[in-house]
Design a protein around this motif. Structure first.
Motif, PDB file in Angstrom:
ATOM      1  N   GLY A   1      43.799 -40.999  33.962  1.00  0.00           N
ATOM      2  CA  GLY A   1      42.580 -41.767  34.113  1.00  0.00           C
ATOM      3  C   GLY A   1      41.633 -41.570  32.941  1.00  0.00           C
ATOM      4  N   ILE A   2      41.539 -40.343  32.453  1.00  0.00           N
ATOM      5  CA  ILE A   2      40.708 -40.051  31.282  1.00  0.00           C
ATOM      6  C   ILE A   2      41.195 -40.854  30.082  1.00  0.00           C
ATOM      7  CG2 ILE A   2      40.194 -38.249  29.577  1.00  0.00           C
ATOM      8  CD1 ILE A   2      40.141 -36.266  31.963  1.00  0.00           C
ATOM      9  N   ILE A   3      42.509 -40.866  29.885  1.00  0.00           N
ATOM     10  CA  ILE A   3      43.085 -41.578  28.740  1.00  0.00           C
ATOM     11  C   ILE A   3      42.873 -43.082  28.890  1.00  0.00           C
ATOM     12  CG2 ILE A   3      45.253 -42.097  27.537  1.00  0.00           C
ATOM     13  CD1 ILE A   3      46.125 -39.194  28.428  1.00  0.00           C
ATOM     14  N   ALA A   4      43.107 -43.606  30.096  1.00  0.00           N
ATOM     15  CA  ALA A   4      42.914 -45.039  30.330  1.00  0.00           C
ATOM     16  C   ALA A   4      41.471 -45.447  30.050  1.00  0.00           C
ATOM     17  CB  ALA A   4      43.303 -45.394  31.763  1.00  0.00           C
ATOM     18  N   GLU A   5      40.521 -44.616  30.445  1.00  0.00           N
ATOM     19  CA  GLU A   5      39.108 -44.928  30.209  1.00  0.00           C
ATOM     20  C   GLU A   5      38.788 -44.933  28.715  1.00  0.00           C
ATOM     21  OE1 GLU A   5      34.888 -44.658  29.714  1.00  0.00           O
ATOM     22  OE2 GLU A   5      36.300 -43.067  29.130  1.00  0.00           O
ATOM     23  N   ALA A   6      39.408 -44.018  27.959  1.00  0.00           N
ATOM     24  CA  ALA A   6      39.138 -43.923  26.520  1.00  0.00           C
ATOM     25  C   ALA A   6      39.633 -45.136  25.747  1.00  0.00           C
ATOM     26  CB  ALA A   6      39.760 -42.640  25.958  1.00  0.00           C
ATOM     27  N   VAL A   7      40.660 -45.822  26.282  1.00  0.00           N
ATOM     28  CA  VAL A   7      41.239 -46.973  25.556  1.00  0.00           C
ATOM     29  C   VAL A   7      40.933 -48.308  26.242  1.00  0.00           C
ATOM     30  CG1 VAL A   7      43.076 -45.550  24.588  1.00  0.00           C
ATOM     31  CG2 VAL A   7      43.498 -46.792  26.723  1.00  0.00           C
ATOM     32  N   LYS A   8      39.987 -48.306  27.171  1.00  0.00           N
ATOM     33  CA  LYS A   8      39.751 -49.507  27.982  1.00  0.00           C
ATOM     34  C   LYS A   8      39.223 -50.695  27.178  1.00  0.00           C
ATOM     35  CE  LYS A   8      35.181 -47.912  29.559  1.00  0.00           C
ATOM     36  NZ  LYS A   8      34.379 -48.759  28.672  1.00  0.00           N
ATOM     37  N   ASP A   9      38.615 -50.440  26.025  1.00  0.00           N
ATOM     38  CA  ASP A   9      38.039 -51.531  25.240  1.00  0.00           C
ATOM     39  C   ASP A   9      39.019 -52.180  24.270  1.00  0.00           C
ATOM     40  OD1 ASP A   9      35.567 -51.208  26.446  1.00  0.00           O
ATOM     41  OD2 ASP A   9      34.870 -49.763  24.944  1.00  0.00           O
ATOM     42  N   TYR A  10      40.266 -51.689  24.264  1.00  0.00           N
ATOM     43  CA  TYR A  10      41.254 -52.223  23.338  1.00  0.00           C
ATOM     44  C   TYR A  10      42.269 -53.052  24.122  1.00  0.00           C
ATOM     45  CZ  TYR A  10      38.928 -48.326  21.115  1.00  0.00           C
ATOM     46  OH  TYR A  10      37.960 -47.455  20.678  1.00  0.00           O
ATOM     47  N   HIS A  11      43.154 -53.730  23.412  1.00  0.00           N
ATOM     48  CA  HIS A  11      44.025 -54.695  24.081  1.00  0.00           C
ATOM     49  C   HIS A  11      45.515 -54.442  23.877  1.00  0.00           C
ATOM     50  CE1 HIS A  11      40.440 -56.982  24.973  1.00  0.00           C
ATOM     51  NE2 HIS A  11      40.100 -56.943  23.698  1.00  0.00           N
ATOM     52  N   TYR A  12      45.881 -53.347  23.250  1.00  0.00           N
ATOM     53  CA  TYR A  12      47.302 -53.059  23.022  1.00  0.00           C
ATOM     54  C   TYR A  12      47.960 -52.507  24.297  1.00  0.00           C
ATOM     55  CZ  TYR A  12      44.792 -48.713  21.867  1.00  0.00           C
ATOM     56  OH  TYR A  12      43.930 -47.646  21.867  1.00  0.00           O
ATOM     57  N   PRO A  13      49.289 -52.558  24.351  1.00  0.00           N
ATOM     58  CA  PRO A  13      49.987 -52.044  25.532  1.00  0.00           C
ATOM     59  C   PRO A  13      49.877 -50.530  25.650  1.00  0.00           C
ATOM     60  CG  PRO A  13      51.556 -52.695  23.844  1.00  0.00           C
ATOM     61  CD  PRO A  13      50.211 -53.170  23.381  1.00  0.00           C
ATOM     62  N   VAL A  14      49.815 -50.067  26.893  1.00  0.00           N
ATOM     63  CA  VAL A  14      49.745 -48.640  27.198  1.00  0.00           C
ATOM     64  C   VAL A  14      50.833 -48.319  28.222  1.00  0.00           C
ATOM     65  CG1 VAL A  14      48.346 -46.769  28.132  1.00  0.00           C
ATOM     66  CG2 VAL A  14      47.263 -48.560  26.744  1.00  0.00           C
ATOM     67  N   CYS A  15      51.674 -47.363  27.900  1.00  0.00           N
ATOM     68  CA  CYS A  15      52.756 -46.917  28.789  1.00  0.00           C
ATOM     69  C   CYS A  15      52.468 -45.500  29.239  1.00  0.00           C
ATOM     70  CB  CYS A  15      54.097 -46.995  28.059  1.00  0.00           C
ATOM     71  SG  CYS A  15      55.490 -46.350  29.015  1.00  0.00           S
ATOM     72  N   MET A  16      52.142 -45.325  30.515  1.00  0.00           N
ATOM     73  CA  MET A  16      51.831 -44.019  31.082  1.00  0.00           C
ATOM     74  C   MET A  16      53.073 -43.379  31.708  1.00  0.00           C
ATOM     75  SD  MET A  16      48.426 -43.370  30.961  1.00  0.00           S
ATOM     76  CE  MET A  16      46.882 -44.258  30.677  1.00  0.00           C
ATOM     77  N   ASN A  17      53.018 -42.043  31.815  1.00  0.00           N
ATOM     78  CA  ASN A  17      54.038 -41.272  32.539  1.00  0.00           C
ATOM     79  C   ASN A  17      55.416 -41.398  31.891  1.00  0.00           C
ATOM     80  OD1 ASN A  17      54.641 -39.466  34.631  1.00  0.00           O
ATOM     81  ND2 ASN A  17      55.464 -41.114  35.911  1.00  0.00           N
TER      82      ASN A  17
END
Length: 296
Positions: free
Chosen positions: A248-264
């Motif tokens: 959640g911390i990481i998701a919040e830090a990148v919330k203003d950008y639009h690139y793909p994010v793969c968690m876990n």
């Protein structure tokens, strides 16, 4: 980026311990496994040592690492474990011979320092399990063997609620978040522009993770990358002030950008720590049903 030659039966692999001291059982087990793969194993003079929290003194660890780099008949260098220590010596290691005679450097955690240094001189390296996991022949061990002998990584990752869908391509950079944070504003700091960032970590308080992610955000690094792969953040103590946890911390830090994010993703200080080539052209495709990470 320079890609070292893949290994063949009879290739020589050097075992060194440039960071923490290593349990002899892990070293012996790793040797047995590597020999099963058809490799000739050569071990550094000080790899079995112990000096305070390190495997040897700074000078001895430099000597072992430089020896493995300089020997032109060695095809790969396996760092036996992480821990801490490479930041103390990396500026005293001459990487120039690897440009002429490249070889695979293998490891993760504190070895992120070496991955960064090799990326800075344009050489690919392998983010992967080390002696303990190789000695136990865990699942990623077979994946590492295949990679060393020429099979490029391709993985599918289960969906995660904090993923962000999309497709990205770029050079893979990164490794252990704490180590990356310690390398900020040094000659081996991340070169982020247009690249895919991989991060993972172990035993960090959640506010430390937030601090490090805010550093990456405030410095503009998170704005520059083309995609984000978030590996395992293991053995993290719960903290009610950060109830959303590490992801959640990481998701919040990148919330203003639009690139793909793969968690876990299956990379980090866990049994399922699969190998990836740092510096390789990488494609990240995050969709609602699955994510794909493929290296070229």
């Amino acid at each position: 980026m320079i890609r070292p030659p893949f290994l063949t039966a009879g290739s020589k692999i050097a075992l060194v311990a440039p960071s923490g001291a290593v349990d002899a059982v892990w070293i012996d087990g790793a040797i047995q496994t590597l020999e099963k793969w058809g490799l000739e194993v050569i071990i550094g003079q000080h790899a079995r040592g112990k000096h305070h929290r390190f495997s040897a003194t700074d000078a001895e660890r430099i000597a072992d690492l430089q020896w493995a780099i300089d020997q032109t008949d060695i095809a790969a260098i396996l760092c036996l474990r992480g821990g801490y220590g490479l930041a103390r010596i990396i500026d005293k290691v001459n990487l120039a011979p690897l440009v002429r005679y490249p070889k695979w450097l293998i490891g993760f955690s504190d070895v992120t320092v070496l991955h960064g240094a090799l990326s800075a001189v344009g050489i690919e390296s392998i983010h992967s399990i080390m002696a303990k996991q190789i000695s136990q022949e865990q699942a990623p061990s077979e994946q590492l063997r295949r990679l060393l002998f020429g099979e490029l990584p391709s993985y599918q990752v289960a969906p995660h609620p904090l993923n962000r869908e999309g497709v990205a391509s770029g050079k893979l950079i990164g490794g252990n978040l704490s180590v990356l944070y310690g390398l900020r504003n040094t000659p081996i700091d991340l070169k982020a522009s247009g690249n895919i960032l991989l991060i993972e970590d172990l035993c960090e308080p959640l506010y430390h993770i937030d601090r490090m992610m805010q550093n990456l955000r405030l410095s503009g690094l998170l704005e520059q990358i083309s995609g984000l792969i978030v590996g395992q953040f293991s053995d993290i103590e719960p903290d009610t002030s950060f109830a959303e946890g590490a992801y959640g911390i990481i998701a919040e830090a990148v919330k203003d950008y639009h690139y793909p994010v793969c968690m876990n993703a299956p990379f980090g200080h866990v049994d399922q720590n699969y190998p990836l080539i740092i510096g390789a052209s990488t494609q990240l495709n995050v969709q609602s049903t699955t994510s794909t990470i493929e290296q070229l």
